[in-house]
Design an enzyme around this catalytic site. Structure first.
Site, PDB file in Angstrom:
ATOM      1  N   HIS A  49       0.844  -1.192   0.000  1.00 25.72           N
ATOM      2  CA  HIS A  49       0.000   0.000   0.000  1.00 25.72           C
ATOM      3  C   HIS A  49       0.883   1.247   0.000  1.00 25.72           C
ATOM      4  O   HIS A  49       2.096   1.158   0.202  1.00 25.72           O
ATOM      5  CB  HIS A  49      -0.921   0.008   1.235  1.00 25.72           C
ATOM      6  CG  HIS A  49      -0.178   0.009   2.529  1.00 25.72           C
ATOM      7  ND1 HIS A  49      -0.014  -1.105   3.300  1.00 25.72           N
ATOM      8  CD2 HIS A  49       0.463   1.013   3.174  1.00 25.72           C
ATOM      9  CE1 HIS A  49       0.696  -0.798   4.365  1.00 25.72           C
ATOM     10  NE2 HIS A  49       1.003   0.479   4.303  1.00 25.72           N
TER      11      HIS A  49
HETATM   12  C1  T46 Z   1       2.809   0.788   6.889  1.00 23.43           C
HETATM   13  C2  T46 Z   1       3.642  -0.431   7.089  1.00 23.43           C
HETATM   14  C3  T46 Z   1       5.114  -0.113   7.207  1.00 23.43           C
HETATM   15  C4  T46 Z   1      -4.382  -0.919  13.500  1.00 23.43           C
HETATM   16  O1  T46 Z   1      -5.450  -1.256  14.053  1.00 23.43           O
HETATM   17  N1  T46 Z   1      -3.715   0.193  13.927  1.00 23.43           N
HETATM   18  C5  T46 Z   1      -2.534   0.580  13.359  1.00 23.43           C
HETATM   19  O2  T46 Z   1      -1.966   1.616  13.797  1.00 23.43           O
HETATM   20  C6  T46 Z   1      -1.987  -0.191  12.294  1.00 23.43           C
HETATM   21  C7  T46 Z   1      -0.685   0.226  11.610  1.00 23.43           C
HETATM   22  C8  T46 Z   1      -2.672  -1.305  11.877  1.00 23.43           C
HETATM   23  N2  T46 Z   1      -3.845  -1.661  12.479  1.00 23.43           N
HETATM   24  C9  T46 Z   1      -4.515  -2.891  12.047  1.00 23.43           C
HETATM   25  C10 T46 Z   1      -5.035  -2.895  10.623  1.00 23.43           C
HETATM   26  C11 T46 Z   1      -4.920  -4.355  10.226  1.00 23.43           C
HETATM   27  O3  T46 Z   1      -6.067  -5.040  10.620  1.00 23.43           O
HETATM   28  O4  T46 Z   1      -3.562  -3.962  12.124  1.00 23.43           O
HETATM   29  C12 T46 Z   1      -3.746  -4.872  11.043  1.00 23.43           C
HETATM   30  C13 T46 Z   1      -2.460  -5.032  10.240  1.00 23.43           C
HETATM   31  O5  T46 Z   1      -2.205  -3.801   9.534  1.00 23.43           O
HETATM   32  P1  T46 Z   1      -1.663  -3.787   8.032  1.00 23.43           P
HETATM   33  O6  T46 Z   1      -2.170  -4.945   7.280  1.00 23.43           O
HETATM   34  O7  T46 Z   1      -1.935  -2.432   7.457  1.00 23.43           O
HETATM   35  O8  T46 Z   1      -0.086  -3.973   8.298  1.00 23.43           O
HETATM   36  P2  T46 Z   1       1.118  -3.863   7.268  1.00 23.43           P
HETATM   37  O9  T46 Z   1       2.285  -4.522   7.894  1.00 23.43           O
HETATM   38  O10 T46 Z   1       0.743  -4.301   5.903  1.00 23.43           O
HETATM   39  O11 T46 Z   1       1.400  -2.268   7.152  1.00 23.43           O
HETATM   40  C14 T46 Z   1       1.834  -1.535   8.292  1.00 23.43           C
HETATM   41  C15 T46 Z   1       1.063  -0.213   8.411  1.00 23.43           C
HETATM   42  O12 T46 Z   1      -0.347  -0.475   8.389  1.00 23.43           O
HETATM   43  C16 T46 Z   1       1.387   0.756   7.306  1.00 23.43           C
HETATM   44  O13 T46 Z   1       0.925   2.044   7.663  1.00 23.43           O
HETATM   45  O14 T46 Z   1       3.245   1.734   6.241  1.00 23.43           O
HETATM   46  O15 T46 Z   1       3.236  -1.245   8.183  1.00 23.43           O
END
Ligand code: T46
Length: 133
Positions: A49
């Site tokens: 993303h």
């Molecule tokens: C990024 C990269 C480096 C939350 O509830 N609160 C939060 O602050 C975050 C970051 C995530 N979440 C929830 C949303 C999803 O259900 O945690 C779950 C995993 O998040 P996500 O799939 O977005 O994780 P990554 O590792 O793909 O991405 C993350 C960050 O979301 C993003 O901002 O830049 O790490």
């Protein structure tokens, strides 16, 4: 470079090391949120993303992982493998994280609260945003 690397000063003595991170001093924004990614399973790739507005600083405080950064024109690969180095992500940058070591703890500081509306999770929409920018 698409991502900017920031080196932190290590306060070391014969007991070990300490790094301090302060709003608007060695991090170029006010920190509103901190999250960390750990226990990432083998061969997992995360991210996929971009963010519309968010500023983030990622530090591998333990172990290592790699980032693929893509600004729509160029791509770059960065390995984070040191607790005294941070990767600043600002602006429209597609990111993927991979090759997490078993012991990797990826700490991320951000300038905004979590907001799913700030995410662009579709690569073709990301390219459209870049072209409209
Ligand atoms: C990024 C990269 C480096 C939350 O509830 N609160 C939060 O602050 C975050 C970051 C995530 N979440 C929830 C949303 C999803 O259900 O945690 C779950 C995993 O998040 P996500 O799939 O977005 O994780 P990554 O590792 O793909 O991405 C993350 C960050 O979301 C993003 O901002 O830049 O790490």
């Amino acid at each position: 470079m698409i991502g900017k690397l920031i080196d932190f000063k290590i306060n070391g003595d014969n007991r070990g090391s300490l790094i301090a991170i302060e709003n608007n001093h060695n991090v170029p924004f006010d920190i509103k949120r901190v999250y960390y990614i750990f226990d990432t399973k083998k061969d997992v790739r995360r991210g996929f993303h971009a963010h519309k507005n968010l500023k983030q600083l990622a530090i591998s405080v333990s172990g290592s992982c790699k980032f693929l950064l893509d600004n729509g024109k160029d791509k770059e690969y960065i390995e984070l493998n040191s607790p005294n180095q941070g990767l600043l992500l600002d602006g429209l940058v597609w990111r993927e994280m991979f090759d997490f070591s078993e012991d990797c703890v990826l700490l991320v500081l951000t300038n905004e609260y979590y907001d799913e509306n700030d995410y662009i999770r579709d690569y073709s929409k990301f390219l459209e945003e870049i072209n409209n920018d």
